[in-house]
Design a protein around this motif. Structure first.
Motif, mmCIF file in Angstrom:
data_model
loop_
_atom_site.group_PDB
_atom_site.id
_atom_site.type_symbol
_atom_site.label_atom_id
_atom_site.label_comp_id
_atom_site.label_asym_id
_atom_site.label_seq_id
_atom_site.Cartn_x
_atom_site.Cartn_y
_atom_site.Cartn_z
ATOM 1 N N VAL A 250 0.786 -1.112 -0.003
ATOM 2 C CA VAL A 250 -0.006 0.076 0.118
ATOM 3 C C VAL A 250 0.876 1.181 -0.004
ATOM 4 N N ALA A 251 1.714 1.339 0.931
ATOM 5 C CA ALA A 251 2.649 2.526 1.161
ATOM 6 C C ALA A 251 3.467 2.875 -0.006
ATOM 7 N N ALA A 252 4.226 1.916 -0.243
ATOM 8 C CA ALA A 252 5.359 2.055 -1.527
ATOM 9 C C ALA A 252 4.663 2.686 -2.723
ATOM 10 N N PRO A 253 3.703 1.933 -3.148
ATOM 11 C CA PRO A 253 2.978 2.509 -4.539
ATOM 12 C C PRO A 253 2.406 4.048 -4.445
ATOM 13 N N GLU A 254 2.133 4.297 -3.107
ATOM 14 C CA GLU A 254 1.472 5.637 -3.104
ATOM 15 C C GLU A 254 2.600 6.564 -2.983
ATOM 16 N N LEU A 255 3.810 6.221 -2.510
ATOM 17 C CA LEU A 255 4.839 7.214 -2.361
ATOM 18 C C LEU A 255 5.415 7.447 -3.995
ATOM 19 N N LYS A 256 5.401 6.189 -4.552
ATOM 20 C CA LYS A 256 5.789 6.301 -5.931
ATOM 21 C C LYS A 256 5.122 7.211 -6.997
ATOM 22 N N LYS A 257 3.963 7.399 -6.581
ATOM 23 C CA LYS A 257 2.852 8.463 -7.347
ATOM 24 C C LYS A 257 3.491 9.647 -7.428
ATOM 25 N N TYR A 258 3.894 10.271 -6.307
ATOM 26 C CA TYR A 258 4.500 11.534 -6.034
ATOM 27 C C TYR A 258 6.069 11.496 -6.039
ATOM 28 N N GLY A 259 6.835 10.454 -6.352
ATOM 29 C CA GLY A 259 8.128 10.537 -6.462
ATOM 30 C C GLY A 259 8.762 10.490 -4.958
ATOM 31 N N PHE A 260 7.992 10.220 -4.116
ATOM 32 C CA PHE A 260 8.609 10.231 -2.906
ATOM 33 C C PHE A 260 9.461 9.180 -2.638
ATOM 34 N N LYS A 261 10.342 9.183 -1.523
ATOM 35 C CA LYS A 261 11.102 7.947 -1.135
ATOM 36 C C LYS A 261 10.902 7.917 0.607
ATOM 37 N N GLY A 262 11.025 6.668 1.072
ATOM 38 C CA GLY A 262 10.946 6.353 2.611
ATOM 39 C C GLY A 262 12.011 5.799 3.073
ATOM 40 N N VAL A 263 11.960 5.533 4.451
ATOM 41 C CA VAL A 263 12.866 4.813 5.375
ATOM 42 C C VAL A 263 11.764 3.642 5.862
ATOM 43 N N PHE A 264 12.435 2.564 5.946
ATOM 44 C CA PHE A 264 11.725 1.335 6.406
ATOM 45 C C PHE A 264 12.764 0.708 7.431
ATOM 46 N N PHE A 265 12.241 0.891 8.755
ATOM 47 C CA PHE A 265 12.850 0.299 9.953
ATOM 48 C C PHE A 265 12.459 -1.130 10.128
ATOM 49 N N GLN B 205 11.040 -8.524 -1.230
ATOM 50 C CA GLN B 205 10.304 -7.315 -1.187
ATOM 51 C C GLN B 205 11.204 -6.316 -0.489
ATOM 52 N N ILE B 206 12.068 -6.544 0.578
ATOM 53 C CA ILE B 206 12.847 -5.565 1.232
ATOM 54 C C ILE B 206 13.836 -5.114 0.176
ATOM 55 N N LYS B 207 14.440 -6.106 -0.494
ATOM 56 C CA LYS B 207 15.354 -5.808 -1.582
ATOM 57 C C LYS B 207 14.941 -4.890 -2.776
ATOM 58 N N THR B 208 13.687 -4.994 -2.996
ATOM 59 C CA THR B 208 12.864 -4.512 -4.124
ATOM 60 C C THR B 208 12.798 -2.911 -3.459
ATOM 61 N N LEU B 209 12.511 -2.743 -2.565
ATOM 62 C CA LEU B 209 12.595 -1.333 -1.712
ATOM 63 C C LEU B 209 13.766 -0.642 -1.632
ATOM 64 N N SER B 210 14.570 -1.241 -1.454
ATOM 65 C CA SER B 210 15.991 -0.670 -1.547
ATOM 66 C C SER B 210 16.435 -0.586 -3.051
ATOM 67 N N ASN B 211 16.139 -1.480 -3.862
ATOM 68 C CA ASN B 211 16.554 -1.003 -5.169
ATOM 69 C C ASN B 211 15.726 0.174 -5.698
ATOM 70 N N GLU B 212 14.598 0.584 -5.284
ATOM 71 C CA GLU B 212 13.847 1.495 -5.848
ATOM 72 C C GLU B 212 14.228 2.922 -5.050
ATOM 73 N N GLY B 213 15.174 2.918 -4.284
ATOM 74 C CA GLY B 213 15.734 4.008 -3.733
ATOM 75 C C GLY B 213 15.411 4.386 -2.276
ATOM 76 N N HIS B 214 14.392 3.427 -1.712
ATOM 77 C CA HIS B 214 14.092 3.754 -0.476
ATOM 78 C C HIS B 214 15.063 3.243 0.327
ATOM 79 N N VAL B 215 15.239 3.582 1.973
ATOM 80 C CA VAL B 215 16.468 3.268 2.744
ATOM 81 C C VAL B 215 15.930 2.143 3.684
ATOM 82 N N ILE B 216 16.824 1.187 3.812
ATOM 83 C CA ILE B 216 16.344 -0.088 4.752
ATOM 84 C C ILE B 216 17.237 0.296 6.052
ATOM 85 N N ALA B 217 16.687 0.291 7.166
ATOM 86 C CA ALA B 217 17.217 0.344 8.213
ATOM 87 C C ALA B 217 16.943 -0.296 9.590
#
Length: 281
Positions: A137-152, A168-180
């Motif tokens: 839900v969240a990642a696709p919504e962020l993508k609509k606006y060119g937003f990036k997030g941090v996933f703890f 899925q975690i790897k995908t988030l990282s590859n798409e420019g989000h930060v994994i923490a």
């Protein structure tokens, strides 16, 4: 003959002047080149003091957990940590419409530590606990606006039902989000024993770095709870900064007590906008 000698002397003087002029221009160019090099490399290297960090304007950081519709079994308190997808989408749209630009932890770190410039109306959007709906839900919504997030990420949950998989975690990282990191199993930071630094910190870091192929340098405290006596150990274990919730920052280690606010599920988009402006001044 005398006229010839005078003419020759004049030509020699003219040649000398041209040569000197060329040398002066070369020297000037060289100096300017050196100046440009110095200016280009004149990046701040000195780390800010705690007082300097605390004096900088805070950057808003939002915190989300579950993104799903409420159930009859959910307590009223749980409505703060669970935001319905429709509300989440309205809130993210409001941020975009209001001119906010998402930044990532490295940018925040450089701003706090070195005064590096940030985009206009910066904000960090963060997610705790590895819930699957953050990916679906969240990642696709962020993508609509060119937003990036941090996933703890709480690593004990990886691959379990209703939680994200390694892929899925790897995908988030590859798409420019930060994994923490968010510990192994959400243990309260104030209750850490000596062995917990390996179990809750080092092993989860290694797990996440293996999944993403990138360094893990940021941490969020479970429940937002921390204690000043052991903040320095996070730096010793490889972290650059850590995130709390809305409590006051530590005056000695402000980089390890960066404030976040939860976006409650019961909030309207207007409520969130007001909360951001009230909480981060």
């Amino acid at each position: 003959m005398k006229l010839f000698l005078n003419l020759a002397a004049g030509l020699m003087l003219l040649a000398s002047a041209c040569t000197n002029s060329g040398q002066s221009k070369t020297t000037s160019t060289s100096v300017n080149s050196d100046k440009d090099t110095v200016e280009a490399n004149d990046t701040p290297e000195k780390e800010a003091t705690a007082a300097e960090i605390l004096s900088r304007k805070e950057v808003p950081v939002l915190c989300y957990h579950q993104i799903r519709d409420w159930k009859a079994s959910d307590s009223k308190r749980a409505h703060d940590d669970i935001i319905p997808p429709a509300n989440f989408k309205q809130h993210i749209k409001m941020l975009a419409d209001s001119g906010y630009h998402t930044i990532l932890p490295d940018q925040l770190y450089d701003y706090l530590n070195y005064g590096t410039k940030l985009p206009e109306k910066p904000i960090i959007i963060s997610f705790d606990d590895t819930d699957l709906d953050q990916f679906t839900v969240a990642a696709p919504e962020l993508k609509k606006y060119g937003f990036k997030g941090v996933f703890f990420i709480m690593t004990v949950s990886i691959g379990r039902p209703r939680y994200m998989s390694k892929a899925q975690i790897k995908t988030l990282s590859n798409e420019g989000h930060v994994i923490a990191s968010h510990t192994w199993n959400h243990k309260n930071f104030t209750e850490f024993t000596d062995e917990d630094w390996e179990i809750q910190i080092d092993k989860p870091t290694k797990t996440l770095e293996t999944i993403t192929g990138k360094k893990v340098e940021y941490f969020a405290y479970p429940y937002g709870v921390w204690k000043p006596e052991t903040l320095h150990k996070l730096k010793e274990h490889g972290f650059k900064a850590a995130f709390i919730l809305s409590t006051k920052r530590d005056e000695t280690n402000p980089l390890f007590t960066i404030r976040r606010i939860i976006d409650p599920g019961r909030y309207t988009a207007k409520n969130l906008y007001q909360s951001i402006n009230k909480s981060f001044k």
